[in-house]
Scaffold this motif. Structure first.
Motif, PDB file in Angstrom:
ATOM      1  N   GLU A 192      -6.348  17.020  -3.049  1.00 58.76           N
ATOM      2  CA  GLU A 192      -7.469  16.107  -3.307  1.00 58.76           C
ATOM      3  C   GLU A 192      -6.981  14.664  -3.428  1.00 58.76           C
ATOM      4  O   GLU A 192      -7.630  13.734  -2.934  1.00 58.76           O
ATOM      5  CB  GLU A 192      -8.174  16.534  -4.597  1.00 58.76           C
ATOM      6  CG  GLU A 192      -8.912  17.867  -4.472  1.00 58.76           C
ATOM      7  CD  GLU A 192      -9.424  18.374  -5.809  1.00 58.76           C
ATOM      8  OE1 GLU A 192      -8.998  17.800  -6.857  1.00 58.76           O
ATOM      9  OE2 GLU A 192     -10.239  19.317  -5.825  1.00 58.76           O
ATOM     10  N   THR A 195      -6.209  13.188  -0.027  1.00 57.61           N
ATOM     11  CA  THR A 195      -7.428  12.804   0.690  1.00 57.61           C
ATOM     12  C   THR A 195      -7.887  11.413   0.258  1.00 57.61           C
ATOM     13  O   THR A 195      -8.241  10.561   1.093  1.00 57.61           O
ATOM     14  CB  THR A 195      -8.546  13.826   0.432  1.00 57.61           C
ATOM     15  OG1 THR A 195      -8.125  15.115   0.890  1.00 57.61           O
ATOM     16  CG2 THR A 195      -9.820  13.425   1.153  1.00 57.61           C
ATOM     17  N   GLU A 196      -7.869  11.151  -1.042  1.00 58.07           N
ATOM     18  CA  GLU A 196      -8.292   9.835  -1.542  1.00 58.07           C
ATOM     19  C   GLU A 196      -7.321   8.735  -1.138  1.00 58.07           C
ATOM     20  O   GLU A 196      -7.727   7.646  -0.729  1.00 58.07           O
ATOM     21  CB  GLU A 196      -8.425   9.878  -3.069  1.00 58.07           C
ATOM     22  CG  GLU A 196      -9.618  10.669  -3.564  1.00 58.07           C
ATOM     23  CD  GLU A 196      -9.879  10.452  -5.045  1.00 58.07           C
ATOM     24  OE1 GLU A 196      -9.758   9.301  -5.502  1.00 58.07           O
ATOM     25  OE2 GLU A 196     -10.181  11.446  -5.735  1.00 58.07           O
ATOM     26  N   ALA A 199      -7.594   7.713   2.546  1.00 53.37           N
ATOM     27  CA  ALA A 199      -8.747   6.857   2.849  1.00 53.37           C
ATOM     28  C   ALA A 199      -8.404   5.387   2.668  1.00 53.37           C
ATOM     29  O   ALA A 199      -8.920   4.521   3.408  1.00 53.37           O
ATOM     30  CB  ALA A 199      -9.923   7.247   1.956  1.00 53.37           C
ATOM     31  N   GLU A 200      -7.537   5.094   1.733  1.00 51.48           N
ATOM     32  CA  GLU A 200      -7.198   3.693   1.472  1.00 51.48           C
ATOM     33  C   GLU A 200      -6.299   3.097   2.544  1.00 51.48           C
ATOM     34  O   GLU A 200      -6.190   1.881   2.666  1.00 51.48           O
ATOM     35  CB  GLU A 200      -6.547   3.579   0.093  1.00 51.48           C
ATOM     36  CG  GLU A 200      -7.495   3.986  -1.025  1.00 51.48           C
ATOM     37  CD  GLU A 200      -6.906   3.776  -2.415  1.00 51.48           C
ATOM     38  OE1 GLU A 200      -6.194   2.781  -2.603  1.00 51.48           O
ATOM     39  OE2 GLU A 200      -7.153   4.623  -3.293  1.00 51.48           O
TER      40      GLU A 200
END
Length: 505
Positions: A192, A195-196, A199-200
């Motif tokens: 998880e 995934t975050e 994105a950045e």
């Protein structure tokens, strides 16, 4: 007081202090034959970022260890002239709602001023340090990555020049706190978090891949430690590869808590924050397509030293940045030159009485050159527009403190004084910056007509809060608008407790 500092000479000492989010570093070097020879290094783990509360506050419990460290640094710096010392604060201080609450006692402990730099300026300094310590091959680009405690910087450069600079809020401490705050480590949580984090990267990864690079180098303690782990595990000899990183990640995920992590080459000091650092590096390898990364012993603090040398050699990157601003916003070069010449003439007359210095003179000159950049937006309130551009633009070579100083000068060049713009500055700078604003105002006022005819001799005497301005009577009679403006300026100065006396001679 003379405005010019003596140039660097063989044997002079320089020092850089890096107030990082995880560790504070100090490096002292001797200038010899145009090069630097490191004579002392001190590093202390302070973990400043651990004190951030998410609302711009800093836990008071963190302050003593930070101030104690700076006091020890200050003792080592005591014999080095202040102009040869530069202290830089990075991500954690950038996030403080009231940075002066930290900076004032910190500067007292260190005995030197501390500048806050923006993320992209931090990236430029990191690249400068790495490029000097590990020169890239001529004509080939290099990717440099630095994982700090609170942020991570990515730079593509060629030679000594940074071409692309990015700074993301994902340092080893910040990322560990964000995803593993309770100390627990699971594969699901790691997935998880990836995934975050991934994105950045989307905001710049594609552009970086298209730009390309020949080799990749890491410069931070976190990357060095991961390289050590890779070597100790006999996965590589002197680098990190995508394959070795995958093995280290899988080994890490065998542990259920951060405290339980035991990896060859991992120090006890780095153990509590290695998960966040590895997570960032793992994502970077994947998103940027890095196959192998070497490690540099040089970083931002060395970059600060070389930047000091550049400023001394008149290779000041700030000069190029000011020229770029003038070009970008179509500044009237002739008008800017007129205002600058008059402002510096006034400065030279007020310098001794007001105890102004070389930095004040440079800031005044730069402010004069860019004082009209706000006209690119609108004539109405152009001084406000210009101040906003100066404060919030990415200006290579300038710290946040320096940009806020320039912004205060541009903002206060005309109309009523905006005292809140001075509140952003360290107390030690306010008096002289305000005095420079007074000089800029007079210069702008006397050139309001944009007339190319030269001014007569302008004489200025200052005594504390009083300014005595002498101009030829005949010239004043021939320039009634200027005389009216000067009388209005007298009222503006009176509102902030200053007195302007105009005398016709």
């Amino acid at each position: 007081m003379p405005t010019d500092s003596p140039p660097l000479k063989d044997g002079d000492l320089l020092a850089a202090v890096d107030l990082g989010s995880n560790s504070f570093h100090m490096v002292v070097a001797r200038y010899v034959l145009g090069q630097l020879r490191i004579v002392d290094r001190i590093k202390e783990t302070v973990r400043l970022a651990e004190g951030l509360d998410g609302r711009g506050g800093l836990d008071p419990a963190v302050m003593p260890r930070a101030l104690d460290c700076l006091a020890r640094f200050g003792q080592r710096l005591r014999t080095i002239p202040p102009r040869r010392v530069r202290a830089i604060a990075t991500n954690t201080v950038r996030q403080l709602a009231n940075p002066q609450a930290f900076l004032m006692p910190a500067e007292t402990a260190l005995g030197h001023g501390i500048e806050v730099v923006a993320g992209r300026e931090e990236a430029r300094l990191i690249y400068l340090g790495v490029a000097h310590g590990n020169p890239p091959e001529p004509g080939k680009r290099r990717l440099v990555m630095d994982i700090g405690g609170g942020s991570t910087e990515f730079i593509i450069g060629e030679g000594l020049d940074a071409i692309e600079r990015e700074s993301l809020q994902m340092g080893c401490i910040a990322t560990t706190r964000r995803f593993f705050a309770d100390g627990k480590l699971t594969r699901k949580r790691w997935k998880e978090a990836r995934t975050e984090i991934t994105a950045e990267f989307q905001q710049f990864a594609s552009a970086y891949r298209q730009r390309g690079w020949h080799d990749a180098m890491g410069s931070s303690g976190t990357i060095k430690e991961i390289c050590d782990i890779s070597v100790k595990m006999k996965l590589t000899k002197v680098s990190i590869t995508d394959a070795s990183l995958s093995v280290i990640r899988e080994k890490l995920l065998e542990f259920e808590t951060l405290d339980a992590i035991r990896l060859p080459g991992l120090s006890a000091e780095r153990r509590p924050i290695i998960a966040g650092g590895l997570l960032v590096l793992d994502a970077a390898f994947t998103e940027l397509g890095i196959e192998r990364m070497y490690v540099s012993d040089h970083a931002m603090r060395e970059g600060v030293l070389y930047d000091l040398i550049g400023r001394d050699r008149e290779a000041d990157p700030r000069e190029d940045s000011i020229r770029a601003l003038c070009d970008r916003y179509g500044v009237d070069a002739a008008q800017a030159a007129r205002v600058e010449a008059t402002a510096l003439s006034l400065f030279d007359q007020a310098e001794a009485a007001w105890n102004l210095d070389a930095d004040n003179r440079r800031q005044l000159a730069w402010a004069a050159r860019i004082h009209e950049i706000g006209l690119a937006i609108a004539h109405s309130q152009y001084h406000q527009h210009g101040a906003y551009l100066v404060e919030h633009s990415d200006i290579a070579g300038f710290s946040r403190t320096e940009q806020q100083t320039l912004a205060a000068l541009v903002r206060n060049q005309r109309r009523g004084f905006h005292l809140p713009s001075f509140d952003k500055l360290p107390d030690r700078l306010v008096a002289n910056v305000l005095r420079c604003a007074l000089l800029l105002r007079l210069a702008v006022l006397m050139h309001r007509s944009h007339d190319s005819d030269p001014l007569p001799v302008v004489e200025l005497d200052v005594d504390g809060d009083e300014l005595l301005l002498r101009l030829p009577r005949r010239w004043l009679e021939g320039h009634p608008l200027t005389r009216l403006d000067l009388e209005g300026e007298r009222e503006q100065l009176a509102e902030i407790g200053r007195r302007l006396v105009l005398k016709a001679i």
